[in-house]
Design a protein around this motif. Structure first.
Motif, PDB file in Angstrom:
ATOM      1  N   GLY A  66       0.826  -1.198   0.000  1.00 45.53           N
ATOM      2  CA  GLY A  66       0.000   0.000   0.000  1.00 45.53           C
ATOM      3  C   GLY A  66       0.864   1.254   0.000  1.00 45.53           C
ATOM      4  O   GLY A  66       0.505   2.267  -0.609  1.00 45.53           O
ATOM      5  N   ARG A  67       1.998   1.172   0.669  1.00 47.51           N
ATOM      6  CA  ARG A  67       2.922   2.317   0.695  1.00 47.51           C
ATOM      7  C   ARG A  67       3.346   2.691  -0.724  1.00 47.51           C
ATOM      8  O   ARG A  67       3.309   3.862  -1.109  1.00 47.51           O
ATOM      9  CB  ARG A  67       4.149   1.911   1.523  1.00 47.51           C
ATOM     10  CG  ARG A  67       5.335   2.839   1.409  1.00 47.51           C
ATOM     11  CD  ARG A  67       6.506   2.306   2.235  1.00 47.51           C
ATOM     12  NE  ARG A  67       6.773   0.912   1.973  1.00 47.51           N
ATOM     13  CZ  ARG A  67       7.305   0.072   2.850  1.00 47.51           C
ATOM     14  NH1 ARG A  67       7.669   0.481   4.033  1.00 47.51           N
ATOM     15  NH2 ARG A  67       7.508  -1.197   2.530  1.00 47.51           N
ATOM     16  N   SER A 125       0.485   4.150  -2.744  1.00 42.48           N
ATOM     17  CA  SER A 125       0.142   5.533  -2.391  1.00 42.48           C
ATOM     18  C   SER A 125       1.198   6.520  -2.890  1.00 42.48           C
ATOM     19  O   SER A 125       0.875   7.652  -3.231  1.00 42.48           O
ATOM     20  CB  SER A 125      -0.102   5.679  -0.889  1.00 42.48           C
ATOM     21  OG  SER A 125       1.065   5.412  -0.185  1.00 42.48           O
ATOM     22  N   ASP A 151       4.452   1.752   6.769  1.00 41.92           N
ATOM     23  CA  ASP A 151       3.213   1.331   6.122  1.00 41.92           C
ATOM     24  C   ASP A 151       2.322   0.835   7.257  1.00 41.92           C
ATOM     25  O   ASP A 151       2.715  -0.095   7.949  1.00 41.92           O
ATOM     26  CB  ASP A 151       3.536   0.213   5.132  1.00 41.92           C
ATOM     27  CG  ASP A 151       2.388  -0.092   4.202  1.00 41.92           C
ATOM     28  OD1 ASP A 151       1.248   0.300   4.528  1.00 41.92           O
ATOM     29  OD2 ASP A 151       2.616  -0.729   3.169  1.00 41.92           O
ATOM     30  N   PRO A 152       1.225   1.451   7.592  1.00 43.35           N
ATOM     31  CA  PRO A 152       0.368   2.344   6.803  1.00 43.35           C
ATOM     32  C   PRO A 152       0.578   3.856   7.016  1.00 43.35           C
ATOM     33  O   PRO A 152      -0.219   4.633   6.496  1.00 43.35           O
ATOM     34  CB  PRO A 152      -1.022   1.974   7.301  1.00 43.35           C
ATOM     35  CG  PRO A 152      -0.824   1.621   8.745  1.00 43.35           C
ATOM     36  CD  PRO A 152       0.540   1.015   8.830  1.00 43.35           C
ATOM     37  N   CYS A 158       2.656   5.948   5.680  1.00 39.32           N
ATOM     38  CA  CYS A 158       2.896   6.638   4.408  1.00 39.32           C
ATOM     39  C   CYS A 158       1.576   7.027   3.739  1.00 39.32           C
ATOM     40  O   CYS A 158       1.424   8.138   3.217  1.00 39.32           O
ATOM     41  CB  CYS A 158       3.681   5.699   3.499  1.00 39.32           C
ATOM     42  SG  CYS A 158       4.037   6.358   1.887  1.00 39.32           S
ATOM     43  N   GLU A 159       0.630   6.103   3.799  1.00 41.15           N
ATOM     44  CA  GLU A 159      -0.640   6.312   3.098  1.00 41.15           C
ATOM     45  C   GLU A 159      -1.447   7.464   3.688  1.00 41.15           C
ATOM     46  O   GLU A 159      -2.254   8.075   2.991  1.00 41.15           O
ATOM     47  CB  GLU A 159      -1.486   5.031   3.133  1.00 41.15           C
ATOM     48  CG  GLU A 159      -0.930   3.879   2.305  1.00 41.15           C
ATOM     49  CD  GLU A 159      -0.045   2.929   3.088  1.00 41.15           C
ATOM     50  OE1 GLU A 159       0.848   3.424   3.828  1.00 41.15           O
ATOM     51  OE2 GLU A 159      -0.215   1.718   2.971  1.00 41.15           O
ATOM     52  N   GLY A 213      -6.426   6.232   8.280  1.00 44.10           N
ATOM     53  CA  GLY A 213      -6.487   5.042   7.423  1.00 44.10           C
ATOM     54  C   GLY A 213      -6.801   3.800   8.237  1.00 44.10           C
ATOM     55  O   GLY A 213      -6.179   3.550   9.267  1.00 44.10           O
ATOM     56  N   SER A 254      -6.209   2.654  -0.842  1.00 47.47           N
ATOM     57  CA  SER A 254      -4.849   2.339  -1.263  1.00 47.47           C
ATOM     58  C   SER A 254      -4.701   0.821  -1.165  1.00 47.47           C
ATOM     59  O   SER A 254      -5.177   0.226  -0.195  1.00 47.47           O
ATOM     60  CB  SER A 254      -3.855   3.054  -0.348  1.00 47.47           C
ATOM     61  OG  SER A 254      -2.550   2.714  -0.715  1.00 47.47           O
TER      62      SER A 254
END
Ligand code: AMP
Ligand code: GLY
Length: 426
Positions: A12-13, A16, A294-295, A297-298, A334, A365
């Motif tokens: 996901g990182r 995104s 991660d998470p 970053c998102e 998130g 994401s």
């Protein structure tokens, strides 16, 4: 200027980051290596067998910038190999990545520079380990030295359990070679923050402070995971605490690394435990990571007004001195949706359905997903993240859970209390 970017990683990182880069009209093309079933929709996934093969691909396609997302290629020295080939890379050197790659290196480094951290012993010797365990008051924290995807830390509730854990790790039973050297440390009681500093070796820029939720179940119960949800900025960090974190942790780390001829260039992620002491809040360093979380970053990237590309080049070209970063005055929260058996084992693949939603409230994401004829299939542990945005923390949280209701696949699991500490604080 027309840029071509390559992002290394598949979570996901990385999705995104790609999504953020797409907002930038200067960027013409984004490659992901290896990427996932959703990155292939927003860019092109590529594969390679050797670093040499990857370098040839980068040169052939005239890729301007490579961003290395995960820790493993950093710790293995991918950034050095690409840099030696004349490629612009965002990601620290192999030597500097030891801050994450070896807990023993990190603990020794922080004690040399008097950075506040839990009292510890690093050892490969069981007799020494037992001796130290008897000196500590439980709970006692035992950590495997090497990389273990966030799962190499055991919190033992009594001395017997601590001795058993240490014996198993040192015998190579629980984490293989990563556990053949261990760190035993005192338990710090407090709340955790994730602090990110973009560093160019000498200067740094701090991003909004985040809070992750590492445990699988509501109320921070159950086993540790890679992260079940995050939000930023957190009201649990005021200016006084930020100043302590900068002065006692970030600045001495950058100066220490420079002094030891091991400058840190990339994103430094400090995992901080905030402990109530003497009527105030004191930050202690739990761990360093040498990449975006991660998470985290998102939820951080949507807050950046300054283009990500400018930040990356600011680091690579050592231009962070007097760099003004612009942040949107809003919140992001998130919620990670994981598969049924995460983090214990893989679950059978499942088709994901997503109902329509108002794009103003946030976005999704994607991490552990495959793509079959443009249908996304949940196939991994952490499948996707529902990111709510809002002018207030409450609004971002509400929007994130509205998005959760739009997603469906068999066995989907998530926490419904992400951000609860911020709610309690208000
Ligand atoms: P680490 O990989 O070192 O960050 O550890 C993973 C998680 O274990 C942290 O995010 C904390 O939740 C917990 N942890 C690690 N070290 C300690 C400590 N000394 N005291 C309390 N909790 C800890
Ligand atoms: N969110 C914690 C990590 O990326 O390791």
């Amino acid at each position: 200027m027309e840029e071509k970017i390559l992002i290394i990683g598949s979570g996901g990182r990385e999705y995104s980051m790609g999504r953020k880069f797409l907002e930038d009209s200067r960027i013409k093309k984004i490659y992901f290596c290896p990427g996932n079933g959703a990155t292939q929709i927003i860019g092109e996934n590529i594969f390679y067998k050797t670093t040499q093969e990857l370098i040839l691909f980068i040169q052939e396609k005239n890729i301007n910038l490579v961003i290395i997302g995960p820790e493993t290629p950093l710790v293995e020295g991918m950034s050095d190999a690409l840099r030696e080939a004349g490629i612009k890379v965002f990601g620290p050197s192999k030597k500097a990545s030891q801050l994450e790659g070896s807990k023993a290196f990190m603990k020794d480094f922080v004690s040399r520079f008097k950075i506040p951290t839990a009292t510890y012993l690093q050892t490969s010797n069981i007799a020494q380990a037992i001796d130290f365990i008897y000196k500590l008051t439980p709970p006692i924290v035992i950590k495997a030295d090497g990389l273990c995807a966030g799962k190499g830390v055991i919190i033992a509730q009594n001395q017997q359990e601590a001795i058993e854990t240490a014996t198993q790790m040192l015998g190579g039973k629980s984490f293989g070679d990563a556990g053949k050297c261990i760190v035993i440390e005192e338990f710090l009681d407090g709340y955790e923050l994730s602090v990110f500093a973009l560093c160019d070796g000498k200067d740094y820029v701090l991003l909004p402070v985040c809070q992750d939720h590492k445990k699988l179940f509501n109320g921070d119960k159950g086993p540790n995971t890679g992260g079940m949800g995050a939000y930023a900025p957190t009201p649990l960090c005021d200016e006084v605490l930020i100043k302590k974190i900068k002065d006692r942790i970030i600045v001495p780390t950058l100066e220490g690394m420079l002094q030891e001829n091991n400058p840190f260039e990339g994103i430094l992620f400090a995992g901080i435990m905030v402990v109530k002491m003497n009527g105030g809040l004191e930050p202690f360093l739990l761990e360093f990571n040498v990449r975006f979380g991660d998470p985290e970053c998102e939820v951080l990237l949507p807050l950046l007004k300054t283009p990500l590309l400018d930040l990356c080049y600011g680091v690579i070209e050592h231009r962070l001195n007097h760099f003004e970063i612009e942040i949107y005055q809003q919140y992001c929260l998130g919620v990670v949706i994981v598969s049924k058996d995460y983090p214990y084992k893989n679950s059978p693949p499942q088709v994901i359905t997503i109902d329509n939603f108002d794009k103003k409230i946030g976005h999704l994401s994607f991490g552990g997903v495959n793509n079959k004829d443009n249908v996304l299939i949940a196939d991994g542990g952490r499948i996707l993240l529902c990111i709510g945005e809002g002018k207030s923390f409450q609004e971002a949280r509400k929007n994130a859970y509205t998005l959760v209701d739009k997603v469906n696949f068999k066995g989907m699991t998530y926490r419904n209390d992400i951000g609860y500490k911020a709610l309690e604080h208000q």
